[in-house]
Design a protein around this motif. Structure first.
Motif, mmCIF file in Angstrom:
data_model
loop_
_atom_site.group_PDB
_atom_site.id
_atom_site.type_symbol
_atom_site.label_atom_id
_atom_site.label_comp_id
_atom_site.label_asym_id
_atom_site.label_seq_id
_atom_site.Cartn_x
_atom_site.Cartn_y
_atom_site.Cartn_z
ATOM 1 N N LYS A 21 0.831 -0.987 0.072
ATOM 2 C CA LYS A 21 0.144 -0.052 0.041
ATOM 3 C C LYS A 21 1.012 1.298 0.010
ATOM 4 N N PRO A 22 0.409 2.405 -0.667
ATOM 5 C CA PRO A 22 1.135 3.535 -0.364
ATOM 6 C C PRO A 22 1.344 4.132 0.839
ATOM 7 N N GLU A 23 2.703 4.537 1.407
ATOM 8 C CA GLU A 23 2.922 4.791 2.340
ATOM 9 C C GLU A 23 2.050 5.943 2.844
ATOM 10 N N LYS A 24 1.905 7.131 1.998
ATOM 11 C CA LYS A 24 0.705 8.183 2.444
ATOM 12 C C LYS A 24 -0.300 7.607 2.159
ATOM 13 N N LYS A 25 -1.338 7.950 2.849
ATOM 14 C CA LYS A 25 -2.738 7.336 2.891
ATOM 15 C C LYS A 25 -3.721 8.111 2.037
ATOM 16 N N GLU A 26 -3.122 8.970 1.073
ATOM 17 C CA GLU A 26 -4.092 9.810 0.364
ATOM 18 C C GLU A 26 -4.549 8.945 -0.786
ATOM 19 N N ARG A 27 -3.697 7.923 -1.237
ATOM 20 C CA ARG A 27 -4.481 7.163 -2.217
ATOM 21 C C ARG A 27 -4.581 5.579 -1.770
ATOM 22 N N ASP A 28 -5.646 4.881 -2.025
ATOM 23 C CA ASP A 28 -5.713 3.649 -1.936
ATOM 24 C C ASP A 28 -4.675 2.470 -2.313
ATOM 25 N N PHE A 29 -4.425 2.776 -3.548
ATOM 26 C CA PHE A 29 -3.569 1.572 -4.343
ATOM 27 C C PHE A 29 -2.240 2.497 -5.195
ATOM 28 N N TYR A 30 -1.298 1.369 -5.224
ATOM 29 C CA TYR A 30 -0.285 1.964 -6.215
ATOM 30 C C TYR A 30 -0.790 1.801 -7.683
ATOM 31 N N THR A 31 -0.330 2.421 -8.814
ATOM 32 C CA THR A 31 -0.817 2.349 -10.046
ATOM 33 C C THR A 31 0.096 1.172 -10.643
ATOM 34 N N TYR A 32 -0.392 0.806 -11.884
ATOM 35 C CA TYR A 32 0.236 -0.307 -12.622
ATOM 36 C C TYR A 32 1.644 0.201 -12.958
ATOM 37 N N ARG A 33 2.044 1.521 -13.189
ATOM 38 C CA ARG A 33 3.236 1.787 -13.549
ATOM 39 C C ARG A 33 4.218 1.700 -12.190
ATOM 40 N N TYR A 44 -13.325 -10.628 -8.214
ATOM 41 C CA TYR A 44 -13.788 -11.596 -8.595
ATOM 42 C C TYR A 44 -15.248 -11.625 -8.690
ATOM 43 N N GLN A 45 -15.843 -10.615 -8.746
ATOM 44 C CA GLN A 45 -17.362 -10.368 -9.219
ATOM 45 C C GLN A 45 -17.344 -9.206 -10.585
ATOM 46 N N ALA A 46 -16.987 -9.630 -11.367
ATOM 47 C CA ALA A 46 -16.588 -8.863 -12.733
ATOM 48 C C ALA A 46 -17.875 -8.125 -13.233
ATOM 49 N N THR A 47 -17.919 -6.854 -13.587
ATOM 50 C CA THR A 47 -18.711 -6.171 -14.394
ATOM 51 C C THR A 47 -18.101 -5.955 -15.752
ATOM 52 N N GLY A 48 -17.017 -6.070 -16.167
ATOM 53 C CA GLY A 48 -16.648 -5.920 -17.522
ATOM 54 C C GLY A 48 -15.406 -6.682 -17.640
ATOM 55 N N PHE A 49 -15.348 -7.711 -18.624
ATOM 56 C CA PHE A 49 -14.183 -8.705 -18.579
ATOM 57 C C PHE A 49 -13.265 -8.003 -19.805
ATOM 58 N N PHE A 50 -13.321 -7.019 -20.203
ATOM 59 C CA PHE A 50 -12.335 -6.578 -21.402
ATOM 60 C C PHE A 50 -11.809 -5.062 -20.952
ATOM 61 N N SER A 51 -12.106 -4.757 -19.595
ATOM 62 C CA SER A 51 -11.781 -3.523 -19.046
ATOM 63 C C SER A 51 -10.927 -3.802 -17.886
ATOM 64 N N PRO A 52 -9.751 -3.388 -17.922
ATOM 65 C CA PRO A 52 -8.840 -3.581 -16.829
ATOM 66 C C PRO A 52 -9.246 -2.508 -15.813
ATOM 67 N N THR A 53 -9.314 -2.977 -14.577
ATOM 68 C CA THR A 53 -9.882 -1.923 -13.407
ATOM 69 C C THR A 53 -9.045 -0.727 -13.285
ATOM 70 N N SER A 54 -9.664 0.206 -13.357
ATOM 71 C CA SER A 54 -9.270 1.615 -13.266
ATOM 72 C C SER A 54 -8.475 1.986 -11.888
ATOM 73 N N ARG A 55 -8.775 1.044 -10.989
ATOM 74 C CA ARG A 55 -8.068 1.026 -9.666
ATOM 75 C C ARG A 55 -6.659 1.578 -9.715
ATOM 76 N N TYR A 56 -6.025 1.061 -10.704
ATOM 77 C CA TYR A 56 -4.555 1.065 -10.661
ATOM 78 C C TYR A 56 -4.226 1.789 -11.985
ATOM 79 N N GLY A 57 -5.214 2.486 -12.686
ATOM 80 C CA GLY A 57 -4.499 3.209 -13.979
ATOM 81 C C GLY A 57 -5.153 2.782 -15.271
ATOM 82 N N THR A 58 -4.601 3.124 -16.353
ATOM 83 C CA THR A 58 -5.468 3.012 -17.578
ATOM 84 C C THR A 58 -4.909 1.898 -18.231
#
Length: 256
Positions: A144-156, A190-204
């Motif tokens: 997890k990011p050390e600073k709490k302003e973000r929930d996740f690290y990005t793909y990059r 594990y509960q997909a709403t779009g199988f062709f859409s990489p989750t935007s939680r981590y970026g584009t």
């Protein structure tokens, strides 16, 4: 698209036809909804007013062209069932999605990123008789990011953090828990709403391509978990997509 192959379950590139595809002067939208009464596209490009779709091919597919739609704009399909009631659905073939709790699909090009992994693809070996050392992670909780302003690290950012760990510990594959779009963080994908859409939680999607590219540059293969049996019951997604059980098994109590 090979329509006969689609109906037979043998068309493996239906995403190249269905979904939102950028063209020179706009975007063409297509969806499969054989039991819909009518469908419109709504989105940023229409001030969320309805743009009617027309039936094409055998009447089970719907299409429209929006000349003012552009990369990055949000959209949904407004699908009317046989009784005239409608729900606004995200695109089952969307390539990018709005960050939860928002639920819109986002127009995104499939062709902007250029991979640089041709050497890896050419030299990778059949692993049937070679040792595999696979490291499985959930991208959102591995670190997890050390600073709490973000929930996740990005793909990059994961590329910079994870790849050195994998190489130092002699892993030659990384297996990532589902990266398709999903509504609930606690489900881990594990509960997909779009199988062709990489989750935007981590970026584009291009950020994910960059991560894969970086792994291949270090001779690390990437495995993406695909889980189709944990069906998301969110009504904006695949549930009762055209007013019927188009994507899900029709009996909620199991196989009858």
């Amino acid at each position: 698209m090979d329509f006969y192959g689609f109906y037979m379950g043998q068309e493996f590139e239906s995403y190249s036809y269905l979904g939102a595809h950028l063209e020179e002067n706009g975007v063409i939208f297509r969806t499969f909804a054989p039991n819909a009464l009518k469908i419109s596209v709504i989105g940023d490009f229409s001030q969320w007013e309805e743009v009617p779709m027309k039936q094409i091919y055998d009447g089970n597919f719907w299409e429209c062209f929006a000349d003012n739609a552009r990369q990055g704009m949000r959209y949904k399909y407004r699908i009317y069932d046989k009784d005239g009631h409608f729900l606004d659905h995200c695109d089952p073939y969307a390539f990018y999605s709005d960050l939860r709790p928002e639920t819109a699909s986002i127009i995104y090009s499939l062709s902007d990123y250029r991979f640089s992994d041709s050497t890896y693809l050419r030299q990778r070996k059949n692993t049937d008789r070679l040792p595999l050392n696979i490291y499985e992670i959930h991208a959102g909780s591995w670190r997890k990011p050390e600073k709490k302003e973000r929930d996740f690290y990005t793909y990059r950012e994961l590329a910079d953090l994870l790849i050195p760990y994998l190489t130092q510990n002699h892993y030659n594959y990384v297996e990532i828990m589902p990266l398709n779009e999903y509504p609930c963080d606690e489900s881990w994908g594990y509960q997909a709403t779009g199988f062709f859409s990489p989750t935007s939680r981590y970026g584009t999607p291009d950020d994910l391509r960059y991560f894969i590219d970086r792994c291949h540059a270090e001779n690390i293969g990437v495995l993406l978990d695909f889980v189709s049996v944990h069906f998301a019951v969110n009504d904006y997604a695949l549930l009762q997509y055209d007013g019927t059980a188009l994507y899900e098994y029709p009996h909620r109590r199991g196989f009858l």
